[in-house]
Design an enzyme around this catalytic site. Structure first.
Site, PDB file in Angstrom:
ATOM      1  N   LYS A 175      -0.053 -39.932 -38.902  1.00  0.00           N
ATOM      2  CA  LYS A 175      -0.648 -38.641 -38.550  1.00  0.00           C
ATOM      3  C   LYS A 175       0.424 -37.778 -37.896  1.00  0.00           C
ATOM      4  O   LYS A 175       1.223 -38.290 -37.091  1.00  0.00           O
ATOM      5  CB  LYS A 175      -1.809 -38.891 -37.599  1.00  0.00           C
ATOM      6  N   SER A 195     -10.383 -35.771 -36.972  1.00  0.00           N
ATOM      7  CA  SER A 195      -9.221 -34.964 -37.261  1.00  0.00           C
ATOM      8  C   SER A 195      -8.147 -35.683 -38.085  1.00  0.00           C
ATOM      9  O   SER A 195      -7.294 -35.022 -38.680  1.00  0.00           O
ATOM     10  CB  SER A 195      -8.582 -34.490 -35.950  1.00  0.00           C
ATOM     11  N   SER A 199     -11.918 -39.430 -34.258  1.00  0.00           N
ATOM     12  CA  SER A 199     -10.981 -38.959 -35.287  1.00  0.00           C
ATOM     13  C   SER A 199     -10.336 -40.031 -36.150  1.00  0.00           C
ATOM     14  O   SER A 199      -9.684 -39.686 -37.132  1.00  0.00           O
ATOM     15  CB  SER A 199      -9.874 -38.143 -34.645  1.00  0.00           C
TER      16      SER A 199
HETATM   17  N1  GLN Z   1     -14.098 -34.205 -33.667  1.00  0.00           N
HETATM   18  C1  GLN Z   1     -13.801 -34.366 -32.268  1.00  0.00           C
HETATM   19  C2  GLN Z   1     -13.203 -33.106 -31.717  1.00  0.00           C
HETATM   20  O1  GLN Z   1     -13.164 -32.170 -32.429  1.00  0.00           O
HETATM   21  C3  GLN Z   1     -12.908 -35.539 -32.050  1.00  0.00           C
HETATM   22  C4  GLN Z   1     -11.513 -35.254 -32.402  1.00  0.00           C
HETATM   23  C5  GLN Z   1     -10.607 -36.421 -32.163  1.00  0.00           C
HETATM   24  O2  GLN Z   1     -11.043 -37.560 -32.022  1.00  0.00           O
HETATM   25  N2  GLN Z   1      -9.330 -36.117 -32.066  1.00  0.00           N
HETATM   26  O3  GLN Z   1     -12.783 -33.034 -30.619  1.00  0.00           O
END
Ligand code: GLN
Length: 487
Positions: A81, A156, A180
């Protein structure tokens, strides 16, 4: 199931490399060829350096033919990532703010991958600064779900999940602050593990919400997750929140099978908004475990209804502080049209950050501001303690919890334009981060339309071995993880 090379597992490929059936360069070339063939449609990568990856693979082959000691991942291509620092390579967080940034050092997880012999392969797309659930918030364009290109891969870490599902890597790393890793793993039909908070070093991970962030693996099987976790886990003096205890032999523990057989079903995780096909897959998994002789108990996590609010206070507060460093002076995008220093800060940040990141910074600054701190931030910290206590109380009766990973399968690009609708994707994953627990998403079936469904198993703190063994118990009796998208 004689899979193409690019769809094989770490376990298989490590054995084939060791047996001399395949070279690391051949393996890397197969992954490069596959990536060239599909990534114009999937768009999982922000950047990749084929020559560098082939050079690493050639070095692995040279070590092997010289009879040198080989690492557990020697010659295996692992893509990262684009929030994990690799020295000399771009590191963008899918933000205009860091579009031209080159990392001056390796993250600890990258050092560990190098020591294990892995071939570091490319940087994968994400929602800008890991804020989102669809990878649509990337400043460099959306990633597409390999099972249905009109749909999102989740987020994400959408690039990490999509690349693996499309055969563009043998394993990938993501980060999980509120879901994420697990939610994109569910959307793309792969295994995604969020380790206990503190098990894997955060040094060299671009910070979003430091008390919640964890790096973890995406793999094709639970055994592969164990192999990768073995390399990633362990104390790091460069991360003050890193755990100090001994790391068990995960792969051996996973293959030995679970030691206890008590599974809890949190009743709050089956509420309104749960897609009926996802609910049916989870019920089938419960029935599977029951038929295997597991004791199934309904448990209650009464503060679940506060998870989303608590997360969006704590995570935004930490983000507003962490992202203050992007000021256009020390690093990041620098506005070319500023008249004075205040304008330089303002314009650099206005131009560099996307809408969702700005929304979070504004919200986080607000909840920390004097007069509101007690009402929001302090209270959220107190509720966080209650949420963690709910889980620990459940673990007095059971050893793991089984839930849906996401309330719905992959949705279409543009379908969740309202930020709150997007935030609701995380209702089953966020509690785990607030409580610091390990959790895994594994393939648990498909919808009628052919979209993957994820099952989430949540374990006790630092009991990844038991959690993975529990997950493998299901995986071994099902073939969902062996299906491949038609790309
Ligand atoms: N979808 C969640 C957010 O928008 C989690 C994102 C993540 O785990 N980085 O914060």
């Amino acid at each position: 199931m004689a899979a193409e090379i690019h769809y094989q597992t770490i376990a298989t490929l490590a054995a084939r490399l060791a047996a001399g059936e395949l070279s690391a360069v051949e393996l890397m070339q197969a992954v490069i060829d596959r990536t060239r063939a599909v990534d114009d449609r999937v768009r999982a990568f922000n950047s990749r350096d084929e020559a560098d990856a082939l050079a690493q693979a050639a070095a692995s082959d040279a070590r092997r033919s010289a009879g040198e000691a080989m690492g557990p991942l020697d010659g295996i291509p692992v893509a990262l990532k684009d929030v994990i620092a690799v020295e000399g390579q771009p590191l963008t967080a899918s933000s205009r703010m860091l579009a031209d940034f080159v990392s001056p050092y390796d993250a600890t997880v990258v050092k560990k991958l190098r020591q294990a012999g892995a071939v570091l392969w490319g940087r994968l797309n994400l929602d800008e600064f890991a804020m989102g659930s669809s990878t649509e918030n990337s400043a460099f364009g959306a990633t597409h779900n390999p099972w249905d290109l009109s749909r999102v891969p989740g987020g994400s870490s959408g690039g990490s999940a999509a690349a693996l599902a499309a055969g563009e890597a043998i394993a990938t790393l993501g980060s999980d602050t509120g879901g994420s890793i697990r939610q994109p793993a569910a959307f793309c039909g792969v295994v995604g593990l969020k380790p206990s908070y503190g098990l894997v070093s955060r040094y060299g991970l671009i910070a979003f919400a430091s008390s919640l962030d964890q790096v973890g693996p995406f793999t094709r099987t639970v055994e592969d997750a164990a192999m990768l976790l073995q390399v990633l886990a362990g104390h790091d003096p460069l991360d003050s929140t890193s755990f100090t205890a001994e790391i068990p032999d995960y792969r051996a523990a996973v293959c030995a099978g679970p030691r206890s057989r008590r599974l809890g079903i949190p009743k709050e995780y089956f509420g309104a908004g749960l897609d009926p096909e996802v609910a049916a897959a989870v019920r089938a998994a419960i029935a599977f475990y029951a038929a295997q002789g597991w004791e199934i108990q309904e448990v209650s996590l009464p503060h679940t209804e506060f998870c989303l609010d608590t997360y969006y206070i704590i995570a935004t507060a930490e983000a507003s502080s962490n992202l203050a460093r992007y000021d256009g002076i020390r690093y990041g995008h620098r506005s070319q049209s500023a008249g004075d220093v205040t304008e330089l800060y303002e314009k650099s940040r206005a131009e560099g950050f996307g809408a969702e990141v700005k929304r979070r910074i504004i919200l986080g600054t607000y909840v920390l501001s004097s007069g509101y701190y007690d009402a929001y931030y302090r209270r959220a910290q107190q509720v966080r303690t209650l949420i963690r206590s709910d889980f620990l109380r459940a673990y007095e009766q059971v050893d793991a919890l089984l839930t849906p990973t996401s309330p719905m399968p992959a949705f279409r690009h543009g379908e969740k334009a309202d930020p709150l609708a997007m935030y609701l994707c995380d209702i089953y994953t966020i509690g785990v981060n607030l409580a610091g627990l390990p959790a895994i998403s594994i393939p648990g079936g498909f919808t009628q339309a052919g979209l993957p469904i994820g099952l989430q198993l949540i374990g006790r703190p630092f009991r990844e071995a038991e959690l993975l063994a529990t997950a493998r118990n299901y995986e071994q009796a099902h073939d969902w993880h062996q299906r491949r998208p038609n790309l």
